[in-house]
Design an enzyme around this catalytic site. Sequence first.
Site, PDB file in Angstrom:
ATOM      1  N   LYS A  22      47.571  39.150  42.748  1.00  0.00           N
ATOM      2  CA  LYS A  22      47.687  38.924  41.299  1.00  0.00           C
ATOM      3  C   LYS A  22      47.459  40.235  40.555  1.00  0.00           C
ATOM      4  O   LYS A  22      48.246  40.601  39.674  1.00  0.00           O
ATOM      5  CB  LYS A  22      46.651  37.915  40.842  1.00  0.00           C
ATOM      6  N   ASN A  23      46.391  40.961  40.913  1.00  0.00           N
ATOM      7  CA  ASN A  23      46.023  42.150  40.139  1.00  0.00           C
ATOM      8  C   ASN A  23      46.903  43.352  40.422  1.00  0.00           C
ATOM      9  O   ASN A  23      46.852  44.334  39.692  1.00  0.00           O
ATOM     10  CB  ASN A  23      44.547  42.484  40.359  1.00  0.00           C
ATOM     11  N   CYS A 118      36.228  37.863  27.138  1.00  0.00           N
ATOM     12  CA  CYS A 118      36.489  36.663  27.939  1.00  0.00           C
ATOM     13  C   CYS A 118      35.131  36.188  28.453  1.00  0.00           C
ATOM     14  O   CYS A 118      34.091  36.761  28.142  1.00  0.00           O
ATOM     15  CB  CYS A 118      37.438  36.989  29.085  1.00  0.00           C
ATOM     16  N   ARG A 123      34.522  43.223  27.532  1.00  0.00           N
ATOM     17  CA  ARG A 123      35.720  43.836  28.118  1.00  0.00           C
ATOM     18  C   ARG A 123      36.518  44.661  27.099  1.00  0.00           C
ATOM     19  O   ARG A 123      37.669  44.377  26.793  1.00  0.00           O
ATOM     20  CB  ARG A 123      36.575  42.755  28.779  1.00  0.00           C
ATOM     21  N   ASP A 309      35.006  40.889  42.178  1.00  0.00           N
ATOM     22  CA  ASP A 309      35.806  39.654  42.192  1.00  0.00           C
ATOM     23  C   ASP A 309      35.480  38.761  43.385  1.00  0.00           C
ATOM     24  O   ASP A 309      36.013  37.653  43.471  1.00  0.00           O
ATOM     25  CB  ASP A 309      37.297  39.985  42.209  1.00  0.00           C
ATOM     26  N   ARG A 401      45.036  30.347  37.554  1.00  0.00           N
ATOM     27  CA  ARG A 401      45.376  31.708  37.132  1.00  0.00           C
ATOM     28  C   ARG A 401      45.485  32.635  38.328  1.00  0.00           C
ATOM     29  O   ARG A 401      46.253  33.601  38.295  1.00  0.00           O
ATOM     30  CB  ARG A 401      44.288  32.264  36.187  1.00  0.00           C
TER      31      ARG A 401
HETATM   32  C1  EPZ Z   1      40.478  44.603  36.678  1.00  0.00           C
HETATM   33  O1  EPZ Z   1      40.038  44.303  35.374  1.00  0.00           O
HETATM   34  C2  EPZ Z   1      40.791  43.263  37.327  1.00  0.00           C
HETATM   35  N1  EPZ Z   1      41.849  42.586  36.580  1.00  0.00           N
HETATM   36  C3  EPZ Z   1      39.532  42.392  37.338  1.00  0.00           C
HETATM   37  O2  EPZ Z   1      39.848  41.181  38.032  1.00  0.00           O
HETATM   38  C4  EPZ Z   1      38.448  43.126  38.130  1.00  0.00           C
HETATM   39  O3  EPZ Z   1      37.268  42.369  38.095  1.00  0.00           O
HETATM   40  C5  EPZ Z   1      38.203  44.509  37.499  1.00  0.00           C
HETATM   41  O4  EPZ Z   1      39.453  45.252  37.446  1.00  0.00           O
HETATM   42  C6  EPZ Z   1      37.199  45.332  38.295  1.00  0.00           C
HETATM   43  O5  EPZ Z   1      37.626  45.485  39.603  1.00  0.00           O
HETATM   44  C7  EPZ Z   1      43.128  42.968  36.767  1.00  0.00           C
HETATM   45  O6  EPZ Z   1      43.424  43.872  37.523  1.00  0.00           O
HETATM   46  C8  EPZ Z   1      44.169  42.222  35.968  1.00  0.00           C
HETATM   47  P1  EPZ Z   1      37.828  47.528  34.528  1.00  0.00           P
HETATM   48  P2  EPZ Z   1      39.827  45.506  34.293  1.00  0.00           P
HETATM   49  O7  EPZ Z   1      38.575  48.208  33.447  1.00  0.00           O
HETATM   50  O8  EPZ Z   1      40.876  46.522  34.477  1.00  0.00           O
HETATM   51  C9  EPZ Z   1      34.451  47.983  31.258  1.00  0.00           C
HETATM   52  C10 EPZ Z   1      39.957  38.865  38.363  1.00  0.00           C
HETATM   53  O9  EPZ Z   1      39.071  38.021  38.584  1.00  0.00           O
HETATM   54  N2  EPZ Z   1      35.492  48.665  30.488  1.00  0.00           N
HETATM   55  O10 EPZ Z   1      37.671  48.202  35.847  1.00  0.00           O
HETATM   56  O11 EPZ Z   1      39.652  44.886  32.961  1.00  0.00           O
HETATM   57  C11 EPZ Z   1      34.702  46.495  31.411  1.00  0.00           C
HETATM   58  O12 EPZ Z   1      34.194  45.795  30.298  1.00  0.00           O
HETATM   59  C12 EPZ Z   1      39.756  39.936  37.310  1.00  0.00           C
HETATM   60  O13 EPZ Z   1      41.050  38.931  38.990  1.00  0.00           O
HETATM   61  C13 EPZ Z   1      35.140  49.357  29.324  1.00  0.00           C
HETATM   62  O14 EPZ Z   1      33.980  49.383  28.950  1.00  0.00           O
HETATM   63  O15 EPZ Z   1      38.436  46.082  34.799  1.00  0.00           O
HETATM   64  C14 EPZ Z   1      33.970  46.164  32.684  1.00  0.00           C
HETATM   65  O16 EPZ Z   1      32.604  45.971  32.380  1.00  0.00           O
HETATM   66  C15 EPZ Z   1      38.440  39.760  36.559  1.00  0.00           C
HETATM   67  N3  EPZ Z   1      36.103  49.989  28.604  1.00  0.00           N
HETATM   68  C16 EPZ Z   1      34.127  47.432  33.521  1.00  0.00           C
HETATM   69  O17 EPZ Z   1      34.482  48.463  32.609  1.00  0.00           O
HETATM   70  C17 EPZ Z   1      37.419  49.974  29.014  1.00  0.00           C
HETATM   71  O18 EPZ Z   1      38.271  50.583  28.325  1.00  0.00           O
HETATM   72  C18 EPZ Z   1      35.216  47.367  34.587  1.00  0.00           C
HETATM   73  O19 EPZ Z   1      36.399  47.098  33.921  1.00  0.00           O
HETATM   74  C19 EPZ Z   1      37.757  49.280  30.193  1.00  0.00           C
HETATM   75  C20 EPZ Z   1      36.776  48.640  30.917  1.00  0.00           C
END
Ligand code: EPZ
Length: 423
Positions: A22-23, A118, A123, A309, A401
């Site tokens: 998915k990701n 969410c 996020r 995850d 999802r």
């Molecule tokens: C991706 O989300 C995945 N989603 C998430 O999977 C996964 O948990 C996450 O990466 C971490 O591995 C998809 O790929 C669609 P991040 P993403 O940016 O890109 C903070 C699932 O269950 N952050 O690495 O949103 C954020 O709030 C989902 O399949 C900022 O602060 O994750 C989080 O605390 C859930 N500012 C941390 O970083 C930003 O601009 C990691 O987020 C971006 C992120």
Amino acid sequence: MDSIVVTGNGPLSGQIPIAGAKNACLTLMPATLLSEEPLTLTNAPRLSDIRTMTDLLGSLGAEVSTLHNGKVLAMSSHHINNHMAHYDIVRKMRASILVLGPMLAREGHAVVSLPGGCAIGARPVDLHLRALESMGAELELKDGYVHASTPSGRLTGGTVEFPFASVGATENALMAATLAKGTTVLKGAAREPEIVDLARCLRKMGARIEGDGTETITIEGVDRLNGATHPVVTDRIELGTYMLAPAICGGEVELLGGRKDLLSAFCDKLDEAGVEIDQTEQGLRVKRRADHIRAVNVTTEPFPGFPTDLQAQMMALLCTADGVSVLEETIFENRFMHAPELMRMGATIDVHGGTATVTGVRTLKGAPVMATDLRASVSLILAGLAAEGETTVSRVYHLDRGYEHVVRKLEGVGARIERVKAQ
Ligand code: EPZ
């Protein structure tokens, strides 16, 4: 709203096919916006998030045809006739923000709704925005939307320093940099297999990328990209989820398409807990070495560390382990919502901030429980597989999802599980 009813039914045996990630698919799909030529994805998962991304790309003017029962996505963005990603789609799925980089790189302007938070956390997307500004984008936040533009009409290569390895921000910046003028260096980039898969696809389209999978990625911008056909990489989170099924209720299951290199930290933890994992010709064969699992401590980290995850699913396993396990969730600020639901099944879990302490109990008891987010929902199903009696998981739209055909896949290895349609 449908629910899923699981009844503990002892050891499992058989094979479970693992779908495309998915990701990975959610970042590969927006890549179609980078080229006028067709981009075709094979091994695509059949999930509601993929349908949401299809709708979003369609709203921008891209054509997305789903073929072969949804496993093939034939996309074409010959004409982008709308440059605004509306809130009503973006709020349903945060990954919608991934159209911003490609659309800005190809068209020189884009308007994308801020995704909002969410269940698992606020996020923000500040790192996405700062990365694009490092490439010469001008951004204005207005009415909940990001208005992005490039004064010169094209992004310019630059150096992007990520304070921590954000997956989505790395993906947005990587896609945008492929068409920027000059060289872009992403420092502190995320290293997830989904990013390597995206880079592989972009290179097939003619992009010049080096260092994907490491913390420094270098991109030489090109004037245009071609089309390509690309298979979506195996879903390591679905893989890890189903590896836990024989671990939690016994038996032996082979996960078709599974590869250890996608989940090395997770496999090491399962080995420490007493689970045997063998790479076979067809995938990964999993069984527990003894009747009970040993308690282990888990800290979630960016790849190659233990995946956030899989934290909820691992917690379900550790609820019946011998001893006390400590789980540290370092990626998201509110990702223990499955704990109170597991406690309804008799688990002993103490949550303080980002730390959950799980004291193993002999058996869990089936109960009505509620899914709160995607990975929490499947954690409750895993617990139900091992529990005495019947567990009813409500709000399974969360599950749809990220997991295709859960009932069929688990029934196929002997689980007693059924989906009950809402009245
Ligand atoms: C991706 O989300 C995945 N989603 C998430 O999977 C996964 O948990 C996450 O990466 C971490 O591995 C998809 O790929 C669609 P991040 P993403 O940016 O890109 C903070 C699932 O269950 N952050 O690495 O949103 C954020 O709030 C989902 O399949 C900022 O602060 O994750 C989080 O605390 C859930 N500012 C941390 O970083 C930003 O601009 C990691 O987020 C971006 C992120």
